[in-house]
Design a protein around this motif. Structure first.
Motif, PDB file in Angstrom:
ATOM      1  N   ASP A   1     -21.875 -11.812 -38.258  1.00 18.96           N
ATOM      2  CA  ASP A   1     -22.846 -11.133 -37.493  1.00 18.96           C
ATOM      3  C   ASP A   1     -22.656 -11.449 -35.937  1.00 18.96           C
ATOM      4  O   ASP A   1     -22.678 -10.836 -35.114  1.00 18.96           O
ATOM      5  CB  ASP A   1     -24.235 -11.290 -37.566  1.00 18.96           C
ATOM      6  CG  ASP A   1     -24.605 -10.480 -38.861  1.00 18.96           C
ATOM      7  OD1 ASP A   1     -24.071  -9.408 -39.185  1.00 18.96           O
ATOM      8  OD2 ASP A   1     -25.786 -10.534 -39.283  1.00 18.96           O
TER       9      ASP A   1
ATOM     10  N   VAL B   1     -29.872  -9.163 -24.910  1.00 25.68           N
ATOM     11  CA  VAL B   1     -30.402  -9.622 -26.207  1.00 25.68           C
ATOM     12  C   VAL B   1     -29.176 -10.123 -27.129  1.00 25.68           C
ATOM     13  O   VAL B   1     -28.287  -9.287 -27.062  1.00 25.68           O
ATOM     14  CB  VAL B   1     -31.280  -8.401 -27.101  1.00 25.68           C
ATOM     15  CG1 VAL B   1     -31.634  -8.984 -28.356  1.00 25.68           C
ATOM     16  CG2 VAL B   1     -32.295  -7.958 -26.249  1.00 25.68           C
ATOM     17  N   ASP B   2     -29.320 -11.117 -27.908  1.00 22.81           N
ATOM     18  CA  ASP B   2     -28.152 -11.485 -28.687  1.00 22.81           C
ATOM     19  C   ASP B   2     -28.798 -12.335 -29.906  1.00 22.81           C
ATOM     20  O   ASP B   2     -29.751 -13.109 -29.573  1.00 22.81           O
ATOM     21  CB  ASP B   2     -27.202 -12.237 -28.043  1.00 22.81           C
ATOM     22  CG  ASP B   2     -25.827 -12.210 -28.848  1.00 22.81           C
ATOM     23  OD1 ASP B   2     -24.882 -11.312 -28.473  1.00 22.81           O
ATOM     24  OD2 ASP B   2     -25.783 -12.755 -29.944  1.00 22.81           O
TER      25      ASP B   2
ATOM     26  N   LEU C   1     -20.751  -3.580 -30.362  1.00 22.42           N
ATOM     27  CA  LEU C   1     -20.610  -4.087 -31.360  1.00 22.42           C
ATOM     28  C   LEU C   1     -19.993  -2.939 -32.296  1.00 22.42           C
ATOM     29  O   LEU C   1     -20.430  -2.572 -33.036  1.00 22.42           O
ATOM     30  CB  LEU C   1     -21.997  -4.464 -32.054  1.00 22.42           C
ATOM     31  CG  LEU C   1     -22.063  -4.990 -33.327  1.00 22.42           C
ATOM     32  CD1 LEU C   1     -21.625  -6.589 -33.220  1.00 22.42           C
ATOM     33  CD2 LEU C   1     -23.526  -5.303 -33.830  1.00 22.42           C
ATOM     34  N   PRO C   2     -18.777  -3.142 -31.989  1.00 20.72           N
ATOM     35  CA  PRO C   2     -17.976  -2.010 -32.456  1.00 20.72           C
ATOM     36  C   PRO C   2     -17.764  -1.451 -33.695  1.00 20.72           C
ATOM     37  O   PRO C   2     -17.752  -0.566 -34.088  1.00 20.72           O
ATOM     38  CB  PRO C   2     -16.567  -2.193 -32.003  1.00 20.72           C
ATOM     39  CG  PRO C   2     -16.466  -3.253 -30.902  1.00 20.72           C
ATOM     40  CD  PRO C   2     -17.742  -3.958 -30.995  1.00 20.72           C
TER      41      PRO C   2
ATOM     42  N   PHE D   1     -21.476  -8.002 -19.319  1.00 18.09           N
ATOM     43  CA  PHE D   1     -22.073  -6.908 -18.744  1.00 18.09           C
ATOM     44  C   PHE D   1     -23.209  -6.902 -17.964  1.00 18.09           C
ATOM     45  O   PHE D   1     -23.160  -6.666 -16.841  1.00 18.09           O
ATOM     46  CB  PHE D   1     -22.379  -5.894 -19.915  1.00 18.09           C
ATOM     47  CG  PHE D   1     -21.115  -5.286 -20.566  1.00 18.09           C
ATOM     48  CD1 PHE D   1     -20.687  -4.175 -20.155  1.00 18.09           C
ATOM     49  CD2 PHE D   1     -20.942  -5.746 -21.915  1.00 18.09           C
ATOM     50  CE1 PHE D   1     -19.390  -3.431 -20.604  1.00 18.09           C
ATOM     51  CE2 PHE D   1     -19.556  -5.087 -22.454  1.00 18.09           C
ATOM     52  CZ  PHE D   1     -18.991  -3.912 -21.879  1.00 18.09           C
TER      53      PHE D   1
ATOM     54  N   ARG E   1     -15.223  -3.656 -18.509  1.00 19.41           N
ATOM     55  CA  ARG E   1     -16.617  -4.092 -18.075  1.00 19.41           C
ATOM     56  C   ARG E   1     -16.779  -3.535 -16.780  1.00 19.41           C
ATOM     57  O   ARG E   1     -17.712  -3.247 -16.097  1.00 19.41           O
ATOM     58  CB  ARG E   1     -16.679  -5.626 -18.375  1.00 19.41           C
ATOM     59  CG  ARG E   1     -17.020  -6.072 -19.834  1.00 19.41           C
ATOM     60  CD  ARG E   1     -17.380  -7.266 -20.058  1.00 19.41           C
ATOM     61  NE  ARG E   1     -16.284  -8.283 -19.895  1.00 19.41           N
ATOM     62  CZ  ARG E   1     -15.567  -8.909 -20.880  1.00 19.41           C
ATOM     63  NH1 ARG E   1     -16.042  -8.783 -22.196  1.00 19.41           N
ATOM     64  NH2 ARG E   1     -14.843  -9.849 -20.884  1.00 19.41           N
TER      65      ARG E   1
ATOM     66  N   ASP F   1     -28.467  -4.372 -22.322  1.00 15.68           N
ATOM     67  CA  ASP F   1     -27.566  -4.784 -23.278  1.00 15.68           C
ATOM     68  C   ASP F   1     -27.887  -5.326 -24.713  1.00 15.68           C
ATOM     69  O   ASP F   1     -28.472  -6.290 -25.070  1.00 15.68           O
ATOM     70  CB  ASP F   1     -26.458  -5.855 -22.730  1.00 15.68           C
ATOM     71  CG  ASP F   1     -25.316  -5.901 -23.428  1.00 15.68           C
ATOM     72  OD1 ASP F   1     -25.185  -5.527 -24.510  1.00 15.68           O
ATOM     73  OD2 ASP F   1     -24.500  -6.426 -22.648  1.00 15.68           O
TER      74      ASP F   1
HETATM   75  C1  SAM Z   1     -18.652  -8.004 -29.859  1.00  7.95           C
HETATM   76  S1  SAM Z   1     -19.738  -9.271 -29.293  1.00  7.95           S
HETATM   77  C2  SAM Z   1     -20.143  -8.619 -27.668  1.00  7.95           C
HETATM   78  C3  SAM Z   1     -20.588  -9.627 -26.827  1.00  7.95           C
HETATM   79  C4  SAM Z   1     -20.662  -9.164 -25.317  1.00  7.95           C
HETATM   80  N1  SAM Z   1     -21.423  -7.953 -25.093  1.00  7.95           N
HETATM   81  C5  SAM Z   1     -19.230  -9.053 -24.703  1.00  7.95           C
HETATM   82  O1  SAM Z   1     -18.787  -8.104 -24.349  1.00  7.95           O
HETATM   83  O2  SAM Z   1     -18.612 -10.193 -24.777  1.00  7.95           O
HETATM   84  C6  SAM Z   1     -21.353  -8.745 -30.126  1.00  7.95           C
HETATM   85  C7  SAM Z   1     -22.582  -9.658 -29.877  1.00  7.95           C
HETATM   86  O3  SAM Z   1     -23.546  -9.135 -30.666  1.00  7.95           O
HETATM   87  C8  SAM Z   1     -24.365 -10.156 -31.369  1.00  7.95           C
HETATM   88  N2  SAM Z   1     -25.334  -9.551 -32.275  1.00  7.95           N
HETATM   89  C9  SAM Z   1     -24.681  -8.982 -33.481  1.00  7.95           C
HETATM   90  N3  SAM Z   1     -25.635  -8.541 -34.329  1.00  7.95           N
HETATM   91  C10 SAM Z   1     -26.953  -8.365 -33.699  1.00  7.95           C
HETATM   92  C11 SAM Z   1     -28.255  -7.964 -33.585  1.00  7.95           C
HETATM   93  N4  SAM Z   1     -28.500  -7.154 -34.728  1.00  7.95           N
HETATM   94  N5  SAM Z   1     -28.812  -8.119 -32.621  1.00  7.95           N
HETATM   95  C12 SAM Z   1     -28.628  -8.537 -31.330  1.00  7.95           C
HETATM   96  N6  SAM Z   1     -27.312  -9.092 -31.320  1.00  7.95           N
HETATM   97  C13 SAM Z   1     -26.510  -8.988 -32.233  1.00  7.95           C
HETATM   98  C14 SAM Z   1     -23.440 -11.297 -31.621  1.00  7.95           C
HETATM   99  O4  SAM Z   1     -24.134 -12.334 -31.806  1.00  7.95           O
HETATM  100  C15 SAM Z   1     -22.464 -11.239 -30.496  1.00  7.95           C
HETATM  101  O5  SAM Z   1     -22.529 -11.814 -29.561  1.00  7.95           O
END
Ligand code: SAM
Length: 329
Positions: A123, A204-205, A252-253, A190, A167, A182
């Motif tokens: 995740d 949020v993360d 979160l592609p 972002f 971005r 975000d």
């Molecule tokens: C592909 S990364 C993108 C991070 C950032 N936006 C970037 O562009 O660098 C996806 C992020 O989503 C977070 N994530 C995954 N599932 C999540 C959830 N259910 N709620 C919040 N964050 C989540 C992960 O911890 C990770 O940091």
């Protein structure tokens, strides 16, 4: 060291330099110097200098030539830079070591070399690293991108410099005073530029370490008053921000479609959704567009404003983004 130089009055310098360059007479191993109204242009062959130009001996400092990693190994090199960390992707141990040595010995301001030791996983989308060069804190660095600074520990959080242009494309759409959410914020690549453009932001993360870095990055970039950083699953956090957002980012592609109901609940009367996806090249935008329509209609009108390929992800697979306007009916 004293070397032969063409001496010309400063105002004639550029024309003389161009003539000498065209004749391939400039000595690139020494610097061109200005001194008391004169320009001294080092030359490789004083005898070949055209008549009318004066050649003198002058003490011109040696020019530092920049040694790059490619100058130090006999194979094609490829690496990425995140702050003072260089990232390589080498399966062959011997090549990995040779490349790491070349990077450290080169003129690049790099102190740590990391080899990708796994794909991004789980995740949190963090990968394992093999440290090829560097000390104990080898994975922590500060990366600069379009005037923002991001502190990041690559062993603990997701970060990719490859998305910098994308971005920036999105950040340029942000208006002063808008509210941007975000959903998967990471260390804030972002959120921080959005806040710098005057947006009130929420990031949020799930990854607590990423949220600590996001807070630090908000302070570093002077926007802490416009950034709210929340650790948690965005599905649990979203309730507090229902109908709140003018802009929503979903990076979160592989699984963004699972979060579309949450995204729609965040949207205000009018919101732009930036939806990142990875799909087969035969229909890269269709699945995302259909999923967004299914989640948002009939409550919202859905207008796809941009369909854009960010980069190629794997053979026949593309990382794409949809900018979608949601307008409450
Ligand atoms: C592909 S990364 C993108 C991070 C950032 N936006 C970037 O562009 O660098 C996806 C992020 O989503 C977070 N994530 C995954 N599932 C999540 C959830 N259910 N709620 C919040 N964050 C989540 C992960 O911890 C990770 O940091």
């Amino acid at each position: 060291m004293s070397v032969p130089c063409v001496r010309v009055a400063r105002e004639d310098g550029e024309r003389a330099r161009q003539d000498l360059a065209a004749a391939e007479l400039i000595d690139d191993t020494h610097q061109i110097e200005h001194d008391e109204g004169w320009l001294y242009i080092p030359v490789v062959d004083p005898a070949a200098v055209p008549e009318g130009l004066t050649v003198v001996e002058h003490d011109a400092p040696a020019r530092e030539t920049q040694t790059m990693p490619a100058d130090l190994v006999d194979f094609d090199v490829s690496y990425e830079r995140i702050g003072d960390v260089a990232i390589v992707d080498e399966d062959d141990d011997e090549r990995a070591r040779a490349l790491a040595d070349a990077i450290v010995e080169s003129a690049l301001p790099v102190h740590t070399v990391l080899n990708r030791a796994s794909k991004v996983k789980g995740d949190l989308r963090v990968r394992d690293w093999e440290v090829l060069a560097g000390d104990g804190n080898a994975t922590e660095t500060v990366h600069r991108e379009y005037g923002c600074e991001f502190a990041v520990d690559l062993a603990e959080v997701y970060f990719s410099p490859r998305l910098a242009t994308e971005r920036h494309r999105v950040a340029e759409q942000v208006r002063d005073g808008e509210r941007a959410f975000d959903m998967f914020a990471g260390v804030g690549p972002f959120v921080i530029p959005f806040a710098k453009r005057g947006a009130e932001t929420v990031g949020v993360d799930l990854n607590g370490t990423a949220i600590e870095y996001l807070r630090e990055n908000a302070r570093r970039n002077g926007v802490a008053d416009r950034v709210t950083a929340i650790e948690g699953d965005v599905r649990d956090v979203a309730g507090k921000y229902e109908d709140w957002a003018d802009r929503i980012v979903m990076n979160l592609p592989h699984s963004a479609d699972d979060f579309l109901d949450t995204a729609v609940s965040l949207a205000g009367d009018e919101a732009v959704l930036h939806y990142y996806d990875i799909q087969h090249e035969d229909d890269p935008y269709g699945p995302g567009e259909r999923a967004i329509r299914a989640a948002a209609q009939p409550e919202y009108d859905v207008t796809v404003e941009t369909r854009h390929t960010v980069r190629s992800y794997a053979p026949h697979e593309l990382n794409v983004v949809l900018d979608v306007r949601l307008t409450r009916v």
